[in-house]
Design an enzyme around this catalytic site. Structure first.
Site, PDB file in Angstrom:
ATOM      1  N   LYS A 292       2.280  -3.604   6.380  1.00  0.00           N
ATOM      2  CA  LYS A 292       2.469  -3.949   5.075  1.00  0.00           C
ATOM      3  C   LYS A 292       3.723  -3.801   4.795  1.00  0.00           C
ATOM      4  CE  LYS A 292      -1.491  -4.434   3.336  1.00  0.00           C
ATOM      5  NZ  LYS A 292      -2.043  -6.046   2.607  1.00  0.00           N
TER       6      LYS A 292
ATOM      7  N   SER B 269       0.875  -1.205  -0.247  1.00  0.00           N
ATOM      8  CA  SER B 269      -0.111   0.106   0.020  1.00  0.00           C
ATOM      9  C   SER B 269       0.883   1.293  -0.260  1.00  0.00           C
ATOM     10  CB  SER B 269      -0.848   0.025   1.177  1.00  0.00           C
ATOM     11  OG  SER B 269      -1.297   1.183   1.413  1.00  0.00           O
TER      12      SER B 269
ATOM     13  N   ARG C 267     -10.580  13.750   8.964  1.00  0.00           N
ATOM     14  CA  ARG C 267     -10.117  12.516   9.429  1.00  0.00           C
ATOM     15  C   ARG C 267      -8.680  12.241   9.730  1.00  0.00           C
ATOM     16  NH1 ARG C 267     -11.891   7.767   5.331  1.00  0.00           N
ATOM     17  NH2 ARG C 267      -9.853   8.160   4.602  1.00  0.00           N
TER      18      ARG C 267
ATOM     19  N   TYR D  54      -1.569  -0.340  10.088  1.00  0.00           N
ATOM     20  CA  TYR D  54      -1.891  -0.874   8.958  1.00  0.00           C
ATOM     21  C   TYR D  54      -0.868  -0.666   7.793  1.00  0.00           C
ATOM     22  CZ  TYR D  54      -3.524  -1.068   4.184  1.00  0.00           C
ATOM     23  OH  TYR D  54      -3.588  -1.573   2.642  1.00  0.00           O
TER      24      TYR D  54
END
Ligand code: UFG
Length: 345
Positions: free
Chosen positions: A155, A127, A292, A151
């Site tokens: 990866k 990613s 966010r 996350y």
């Protein structure tokens, strides 16, 4: 008379882990269309059985060593593609164990099976999150890797492990750093269906179809021309096309590599919303919300390495075309909601 294209029958069997998920299911379809034999392994925690359009299907967990033992003794895999991971950045911050267990530990179980059964070709879904907050855009593969959430770290850990496994065990891998995967099968057979859905394009289209009352716009005070975040949206079939090219290269003895996959052009959230209104012909209700957490202002890929080394040429690079395919799928989904049960929302 319509011309019927019969794919060449390939001898190779490919294991697609997470083949019932969004990108994985498009990959399974493309491999089948190319004449490969395909085995899908998916625990259906987030995937959908009906999205797997052919080949053999095994329901189970990639972290289950006994199941993998049975799979690897039952089939002689020429290569493995690994799409099965948790993908919600926010959740990875509040429940990192879930991410390290699935995205990291379970991948070790898979890699152990590959070593034991001498399967040497691996394609890994990484990613853009491995880069963290970009220092420069567009981002090249050599950009520092500073993931800012579990996350992204999960990866990057696997990418580093794969570099070690190449040296030590001769396991050849290609890691693809996806930017913003979007769109759906151009024929409308399959598409994106996450629960909960967090991605911009499907949410915008759900608001267009009436499945959501409105879509939130997370922040319009970023340092970008219209104040909203810029992302590089790339069609799911173009991502799969890159996997196919990488598979062929690995099967022909090519070495390990890591590539960005994006179109190299950025679109702001406002631009995506405007494009979706043009494609759907509907007004999309939007409410402006605060930023966010963890959203960088701009994420745009420099994917020239994949162009040069793999000969990758995205076929659906236009944003409106990406949205058109996603809209075709959303309309289907809105119609067959019961087929997917309460997993849709
Ligand atoms: N956005 C909204 N409203 C929404 C959803 C998203 O305004 O309801 C905005 C986001 O703030 C962001 C943009 O739309 O600016 C795109 O958001 P997505 O959630 O669709 O995608 P991300 O860029 O956050 O995520 C993508 C991948 C992740 C990966 C991440 C790397 O989907 O898997 O890039 O940072 F981790």
């Amino acid at each position: 008379m319509t011309e019927v294209v019969v794919p060449a029958v390939r001898q190779e069997t490919i294991l697609v882990v997470g083949g019932a998920g969004y990108i994985g299911s498009h990959m399974v379809k493309m491999l089948l269309d190319q004449g490969f034999r395909v085995v899908t392994l998916d625990n259906l925690a987030t995937g959908h059985r009906q999205s797997v359009l052919g080949g053999d299907f095994v329901q189970g967990d990639v972290g289950d060593p006994l199941l993998l033992e049975r799979l690897f003794t039952g089939y002689a895999f020429a290569g493995v593609m690994h799409f099965a991971s948790h993908i919600q950045v926010g959740e990875s911050v509040t429940d990192p164990a879930k991410y390290y267990r699935n995205n990291v530990s379970n991948t070790f179980v898979l890699l152990d099976a590959m070593r034991k059964y001498v399967v040497r070709h691996f394609i890994f879904s990484s990613s853009a999150a491995v880069y963290g907050e970009p220092l420069v855009v567009p981002i090249t593969e050599s950009h520092p890797k500073n993931p800012i959430n579990p996350y992204g770290r999960s990866k990057w850990i696997i990418e580093e492990v794969l570099a070690d496994y190449d040296l030590a065990y001769g396991l050849r891998s290609v890691c693809f750093r996806y930017f913003n995967a979007a769109g759906a099968d151009p024929g409308g057979a399959i598409g994106e269906c996450h629960t909960p859905e967090t991605h911009l394009i499907p949410l915008v289209l759900m608001a267009a179809s009436g499945r959501l009352p409105q879509v939130k716009l997370f922040g319009e005070d970023y340092d970008t021309p219209d104040g909203t975040c810029i992302r590089d949206y790339v069609h799911v079939n173009d991502l799969c096309q890159a996997h196919l090219l990488a598979l062929e290269r690995l099967l022909q003895g090519g070495g390990s590599a890591a590539y960005n996959l994006g179109n190299g052009g950025g679109f702001s959230v406002r631009e995506v919303m405007a494009a979706a209104e043009r494609v759907t012909g509907r007004k999309i209700p939007v409410v402006v919300a605060p930023r966010r957490a963890g959203d960088p202002a701009r994420l745009v890929a420099d994917a020239s390495l994949a162009h040069r080394e793999l000969g990758w040429r995205p076929q659906f690079s236009e944003l409106e075309q990406i949205i058109r395919h996603a809209w075709q799928w959303e309309q289907k989904l809105a119609g067959v909601i019961s087929e997917f049960g309460n997993k849709v929302r």
